[in-house]
Design an enzyme around this catalytic site. Structure first.
Site, PDB file in Angstrom:
ATOM      1  N   SER A  57      40.527  48.596  38.584  1.00  0.00           N
ATOM      2  CA  SER A  57      41.519  47.515  38.716  1.00  0.00           C
ATOM      3  C   SER A  57      41.976  47.243  40.152  1.00  0.00           C
ATOM      4  CB  SER A  57      42.739  47.799  37.835  1.00  0.00           C
ATOM      5  OG  SER A  57      42.381  47.659  36.497  1.00  0.00           O
ATOM      6  N   ASN A 253      43.004  63.431  39.745  1.00  0.00           N
ATOM      7  CA  ASN A 253      43.762  62.177  39.640  1.00  0.00           C
ATOM      8  C   ASN A 253      44.450  62.120  38.260  1.00  0.00           C
ATOM      9  OD1 ASN A 253      41.397  61.867  38.114  1.00  0.00           O
ATOM     10  ND2 ASN A 253      41.520  59.658  38.313  1.00  0.00           N
ATOM     11  N   CYS A 255      44.089  60.645  35.312  1.00  0.00           N
ATOM     12  CA  CYS A 255      43.404  60.788  34.003  1.00  0.00           C
ATOM     13  C   CYS A 255      42.355  61.889  34.028  1.00  0.00           C
ATOM     14  CB  CYS A 255      42.810  59.455  33.589  1.00  0.00           C
ATOM     15  SG  CYS A 255      44.075  58.176  33.512  1.00  0.00           S
ATOM     16  N   GLU A 257      39.479  62.493  35.674  1.00  0.00           N
ATOM     17  CA  GLU A 257      38.033  62.371  35.904  1.00  0.00           C
ATOM     18  C   GLU A 257      37.623  62.649  37.340  1.00  0.00           C
ATOM     19  OE1 GLU A 257      40.075  59.934  35.329  1.00  0.00           O
ATOM     20  OE2 GLU A 257      39.582  58.078  36.345  1.00  0.00           O
ATOM     21  N   THR A 398      38.473  53.598  31.864  1.00  0.00           N
ATOM     22  CA  THR A 398      38.176  52.156  31.804  1.00  0.00           C
ATOM     23  C   THR A 398      39.129  51.400  30.875  1.00  0.00           C
ATOM     24  OG1 THR A 398      36.490  52.149  30.019  1.00  0.00           O
ATOM     25  CG2 THR A 398      35.712  52.644  32.228  1.00  0.00           C
TER      26      THR A 398
HETATM   27  P1  ADP Z   1      41.001  50.365  34.996  1.00  0.00           P
HETATM   28  O1  ADP Z   1      40.305  50.145  33.710  1.00  0.00           O
HETATM   29  O2  ADP Z   1      42.289  49.589  35.087  1.00  0.00           O
HETATM   30  O3  ADP Z   1      40.163  50.153  36.209  1.00  0.00           O
HETATM   31  P2  ADP Z   1      41.145  53.199  34.231  1.00  0.00           P
HETATM   32  O4  ADP Z   1      41.847  53.118  32.916  1.00  0.00           O
HETATM   33  O5  ADP Z   1      39.679  53.436  34.245  1.00  0.00           O
HETATM   34  O6  ADP Z   1      41.496  51.896  35.103  1.00  0.00           O
HETATM   35  O7  ADP Z   1      41.811  54.345  35.083  1.00  0.00           O
HETATM   36  C1  ADP Z   1      41.142  54.856  36.208  1.00  0.00           C
HETATM   37  C2  ADP Z   1      42.102  55.590  37.090  1.00  0.00           C
HETATM   38  O8  ADP Z   1      43.025  54.675  37.645  1.00  0.00           O
HETATM   39  C3  ADP Z   1      42.966  56.611  36.395  1.00  0.00           C
HETATM   40  O9  ADP Z   1      42.343  57.838  36.215  1.00  0.00           O
HETATM   41  C4  ADP Z   1      44.110  56.714  37.348  1.00  0.00           C
HETATM   42  O10 ADP Z   1      43.800  57.541  38.447  1.00  0.00           O
HETATM   43  C5  ADP Z   1      44.275  55.300  37.807  1.00  0.00           C
HETATM   44  N1  ADP Z   1      45.250  54.574  36.997  1.00  0.00           N
HETATM   45  C6  ADP Z   1      45.119  54.163  35.725  1.00  0.00           C
HETATM   46  N2  ADP Z   1      46.224  53.535  35.294  1.00  0.00           N
HETATM   47  C7  ADP Z   1      47.071  53.551  36.321  1.00  0.00           C
HETATM   48  C8  ADP Z   1      48.400  53.081  36.519  1.00  0.00           C
HETATM   49  N3  ADP Z   1      49.077  52.469  35.565  1.00  0.00           N
HETATM   50  N4  ADP Z   1      48.961  53.298  37.710  1.00  0.00           N
HETATM   51  C9  ADP Z   1      48.304  53.900  38.686  1.00  0.00           C
HETATM   52  N5  ADP Z   1      47.066  54.378  38.566  1.00  0.00           N
HETATM   53  C10 ADP Z   1      46.458  54.210  37.407  1.00  0.00           C
END
Ligand code: ADP
Length: 560
Positions: A57, A253, A255, A257, A398
């Site tokens: 994101s 981090n 989550c 991974e 994701t």
């Molecule tokens: P996305 O699908 O939005 O790209 P993910 O769900 O794959 O994100 O999460 C990937 C990583 O992004 C997580 O492991 C975490 O480090 C970070 N992340 C996810 N959600 C948040 C959030 N609300 N605020 C800050 N960092 C986040």
């Protein structure tokens, strides 16, 4: 069902920048900001617009904008001093503001009750400081796009481990943190050998002793009651540390991974495997091309990135780790008619992940030939191969990008083939998985149903799935259809863990995955799962027993 409306809503809420109207506009901005030549710009654009590859994101939000911060994952050290602790809090706040998530290991902070020399006082311990970090996160709104996310880790050999394990006992407390206990092989061996009465730690000041059993029961009880703490495996993480010369890894981090060194950051990107299937066949060449493109894409991000603080830029550029992962794995399996929880499913996934990692390494080698290895290559385990990046593959959750791509998230099995989702303005959408809908239609047709009767049967099945999440009790449906369309809760926790282990075998970093258990699961199931995870070589595990928390993001029937 209306997936595109949901997608539009997510887009406008999160990714569209001033003057942008469509998803293509976003892809155009991102591709232009990151490609080093015209050919790659077109390849990046095509891969994103066809939803075959999406970066995390922050890249979608910030590439080509003034913010320019493109990474999702950060890890920050927390030293044992008041200025050091509050420096980390400030650094975390700056990262949250730009959409990144932060991981901290609080184990350097001295135990509660230890002396504070300068004031003659007593220390309040890591848990009290974690609460302060949590409060700070509350006030940073990330420009209203994401709620801040943190990982809080404590090593199992820290004297405050019991209060850490129970720190989230009250539902809703320390809610901006996921918490994980970092265990080591020594501890897990004692657990395996059931040496529960053994004294594991003694408080340096108070002399209070804590046994292996007290800690283990605390972890298991916490997981059984509300899914926390997660467990991280220190020795397994460090057996695969690509740069041992730069120090041990004890942080991940939010989550889980990405196990990273202090001040490292990582940008993630995920390939949608379902989008690599053409007319029922998996296109391996398309996958290879996508992997190569994605490695160049993510490697460019390291240079285009605007880093929140100089220490992060320095640490990230020393190792140049990237996090290429997958999504749409379950969708791909369904399209190929391979059950997720089968030897065939695991074999296919292992082969694909192996291929992705090997291809990513080859592409990183090509980059190294042109641009040089990552600076700390000499201190790494990459003795045989000169590569541009110390680590290449991972599996991210994701969460948002899989919604955008309209596929199943990461390597997770589909939660339900029909559900209601509410968007951010409170509108609800009834969603049926297109793969399920199509397969149901042809299965019922083959059984001889047609016309209105067929339609009625279809509606009946979909309503049943929506309400109960499963078709396993609809015995009139053919057995092979039922065994293919199993959901996260139909699949046994052992099969969940085995799938994670298959991917972990080929993934450089770690994997974000939830091991789902039914509500009826007992504490001994949680124990068995944790031991299996350690034995099978996982770097971490997150377990969730259905219904154990009052509020969950996605639940059966109506969901958020
Ligand atoms: P996305 O699908 O939005 O790209 P993910 O769900 O794959 O994100 O999460 C990937 C990583 O992004 C997580 O492991 C975490 O480090 C970070 N992340 C996810 N959600 C948040 C959030 N609300 N605020 C800050 N960092 C986040």
């Amino acid at each position: 069902m209306n997936t595109s409306t949901i997608t539009d809503n997510i887009l406008s809420a999160r990714y569209l920048r001033k003057g942008e109207k469509t998803f293509e506009d976003i892809c155009h901005r991102v591709a232009s900001a990151l490609a080093s030549d015209e050919k790659d710009r077109e390849l990046f654009y095509e891969a994103m617009t066809s939803l075959r590859f999406l970066p995390n994101s922050p890249t979608l939000m910030n590439a080509g904008t003034e913010i320019g911060q493109l990474s999702a994952c950060f890890t920050l050290p927390v030293p044992d001093s008041i200025p050091g602790i509050f420096d980390a809090m400030k650094q975390g706040a700056v990262i949250h503001k730009t959409g990144g998530g932060t991981g901290y290991n609080f184990s350097h902070i001295r135990a509660e009750g230890s002396p504070v020399r300068s004031t003659d006082g007593v220390a309040s311990g890591p848990v009290s400081f974690m609460k302060a970090f949590n409060a700070a996160t509350d006030v940073i709104k990330q420009g209203g796009r994401r709620r801040g996310a943190n990982m809080g880790i404590l090593n199992v050999w820290h004297p405050d481990i019991l209060s850490f394990i129970t720190s989230k006992k009250e539902e809703g407390s320390i809610s901006n943190f996921n918490i994980s206990v970092m265990v080591n092989d020594e501890f897990m061996t004692l657990v395996r050998d059931r040496k529960f009465d053994e004294i594991w730690i003694k408080h340096p000041v108070t002399g209070v002793k804590v046994t292996v059993g007290e800690i283990w029961n605390g972890i298991v009880d916490g997981i059984w009651k509300n899914g926390e703490p997660g467990v991280l495996f220190y020795d397994e993480i460090n057996r695969h540390n690509p740069t041992p010369g730069l120090g041990d890894i004890d942080i991940t981090n939010p989550c889980g991974e990405q196990p990273l060194l202090p001040f490292e950051s990582c940008v993630l990107g995920s390939i949608n495997l379902a989008a690599c299937i053409n007319e029922g066949k998996f296109d391996e060449e398309l996958l290879d091309d996508t992997v190569r493109m994605a490695v160049r894409f993510l490697n460019n991000v390291i240079d285009a990135n605007v880093y929140p603080i100089p220490e992060i830029e320095e640490a990230t550029k020393k190792t140049r780790k990237i996090g290429l992962g997958v999504m749409g794995v379950h969708d791909a399996l369904l399209m190929l008619k391979i059950p997720y929880d089968s030897p065939g499913g695991r074999k296919w996934c292992g082969e694909i992940m192996h291929r992705i990692t090997e291809t990513a390494v080859e592409e990183s080698q090509l980059l190294a030939e042109k641009l040089g290895t990552f600076p700390e290559w000499e201190k790494s385990t990459w003795k045989e191969r000169k590569v541009r990046n110390a680590a290449m593959t991972t599996v991210a959750p994701t969460g948002t990008i899989s919604l955008l791509a309209g596929c199943s998230s990461g390597i997770e099995p589909v939660f339900s083939f029909a559900y209601t989702r509410m968007n951010t303005v409170g509108k609800t959408f009834f969603i049926v998985s297109p793969v399920f809908k199509e397969a149901l239609h042809s299965t019922l047709s083959e059984k001889g149903h047609s016309g209105d009767e067929l339609k009625k049967r279809e509606e009946e099945v979909i309503a049943h799935v929506h309400d109960t999440g499963s078709i396993q009790d609809l015995e009139w449906l053919p057995a092979d259809f039922r065994s293919l369309f199993k959901t996260a809760l139909d699949i046994s926790y052992r099969d969940h863990i085995e799938m994670q282990a298959v991917f972990q075998k080929y993934v450089h970093a770690s994997i974000s995955k939830t091991i789902n258990m039914p509500n009826s699961a007992e504490r001994k199931d949680c124990e068995e799962a944790l031991l299996a995870a350690w034995t099978l070589g996982l770097k971490g595990i997150t377990i969730y027993r259905t219904g154990s928390r009052d509020s969950v993001v996605l639940s059966l029937g109506n969901s958020e």
